[in-house]
Design an enzyme around this catalytic site. Structure first.
Site, PDB file in Angstrom:
ATOM      1  CB  ILE A 159       6.336 -38.229  12.939  1.00  0.00           C
ATOM      2  CG1 ILE A 159       5.779 -37.011  13.687  1.00  0.00           C
ATOM      3  CG2 ILE A 159       5.254 -38.844  12.052  1.00  0.00           C
ATOM      4  CD1 ILE A 159       5.526 -35.804  12.808  1.00  0.00           C
ATOM      5  N   PRO A 160       7.326 -41.669  13.585  1.00  0.00           N
ATOM      6  CG  PRO A 160       6.482 -43.607  14.626  1.00  0.00           C
ATOM      7  CD  PRO A 160       6.370 -42.086  14.631  1.00  0.00           C
ATOM      8  CB  CYS A 161       7.614 -41.574   8.397  1.00  0.00           C
ATOM      9  SG  CYS A 161       9.319 -41.064   8.221  1.00  0.00           S
ATOM     10  CG  HIS A 162      11.136 -46.042  10.981  1.00  0.00           C
ATOM     11  ND1 HIS A 162      11.028 -44.965  11.846  1.00  0.00           N
ATOM     12  CD2 HIS A 162      11.155 -47.155  11.761  1.00  0.00           C
ATOM     13  CE1 HIS A 162      11.003 -45.419  13.096  1.00  0.00           C
ATOM     14  NE2 HIS A 162      11.071 -46.743  13.067  1.00  0.00           N
ATOM     15  NE  ARG A 163       8.170 -47.466  15.046  1.00  0.00           N
ATOM     16  CZ  ARG A 163       8.069 -46.896  16.250  1.00  0.00           C
ATOM     17  NH1 ARG A 163       6.896 -46.431  16.662  1.00  0.00           N
ATOM     18  NH2 ARG A 163       9.140 -46.789  17.027  1.00  0.00           N
TER      19      ARG A 163
END
Length: 207
Positions: A159-163
């Site tokens: 889950i690419p929460c850094h985006r």
């Protein structure tokens, strides 16, 4: 967490849940979700220990089994999608709670689940704002819930929460996974330029 009472109490702390003993056998106590009646927590005594069965995302199934000897393939259930947790005192309570919470999310259409699914759609090289993710998750007013969910992201590699950035393109003040610089480093590794803690939304925002 080593007792049935503790496990059931935590399971019942989730919204719209109830306890049931469906097999006319007091050894089997389940926690289900109202409406769908889906069970996400099975409890029973076996070999001198309380066991609990929880639904598991295949992406995490083998991780939990490899991390703890007392997490095994689901007993009497589909071993691809269920794990059994033996409450023998060897697993930290926080990890047991995390596995129960993941099971609840998998059998419900929870806001957190929808937020995570929305974030997964942000392509590499792009960002989305909190409000944009909230809208994709079905409620544009739950931007704060997006922040809370991403702070507890169980699968940062998936889950690419850094985006996710704020409405002005600013990064999180204290990125949840590894320090303040990590979010910028992850974004730049994907081709997103970060200048003074901000991303140019006109250039990088997901359309």
């Amino acid at each position: 967490m080593t007792t049935r009472e503790d496990a059931l109490s935590y399971g019942l702390s989730f919204p719209d849940t109830y306890q049931e003993a469906p097999f006319h056998d007091a050894n089997w106590q389940l926690v289900r979700v109202k409406g769908s009646k889906k069970a996400f927590l099975w409890t029973y005594e076996r070999n001198g220990f309380i066991n609990i069965n929880v639904k598991v995302n295949p992406e995490w199934r083998d991780f939990w089994r490899a991390t703890y000897a007392s997490v095994i393939p689901g007993w009497h259930q589909n071993k691809e999608t269920w794990n059994t947790i033996i409450l023998d005192g060897t697993i930290p309570t926080e990890d047991i709670k995390r596995m129960i919470a993941e099971s609840y999310d998998l059998v419900t259409d929870s806001p957190t689940k929808r937020i995570y699914e929305a974030v997964k759609t942000i392509p590499k090289g792009c960002v989305a704002t909190y409000s944009q993710v909230a809208k994709m998750a079905g409620n544009e007013k739950m931007s704060r819930a997006v922040g809370n969910a991403l702070h507890k992201n169980p699968s940062p590699g998936i889950i690419p929460c850094h985006r996710v950035v704020d409405a002005k393109g600013r990064l999180a003040g204290a990125f949840a996974f590894g320090g303040e610089s990590v979010q910028a480093e992850l974004l730049e590794s994907e081709g997103v330029k970060v200048v003074d803690g901000k991303v140019d939304l006109a250039k990088y925002q997901m359309k």
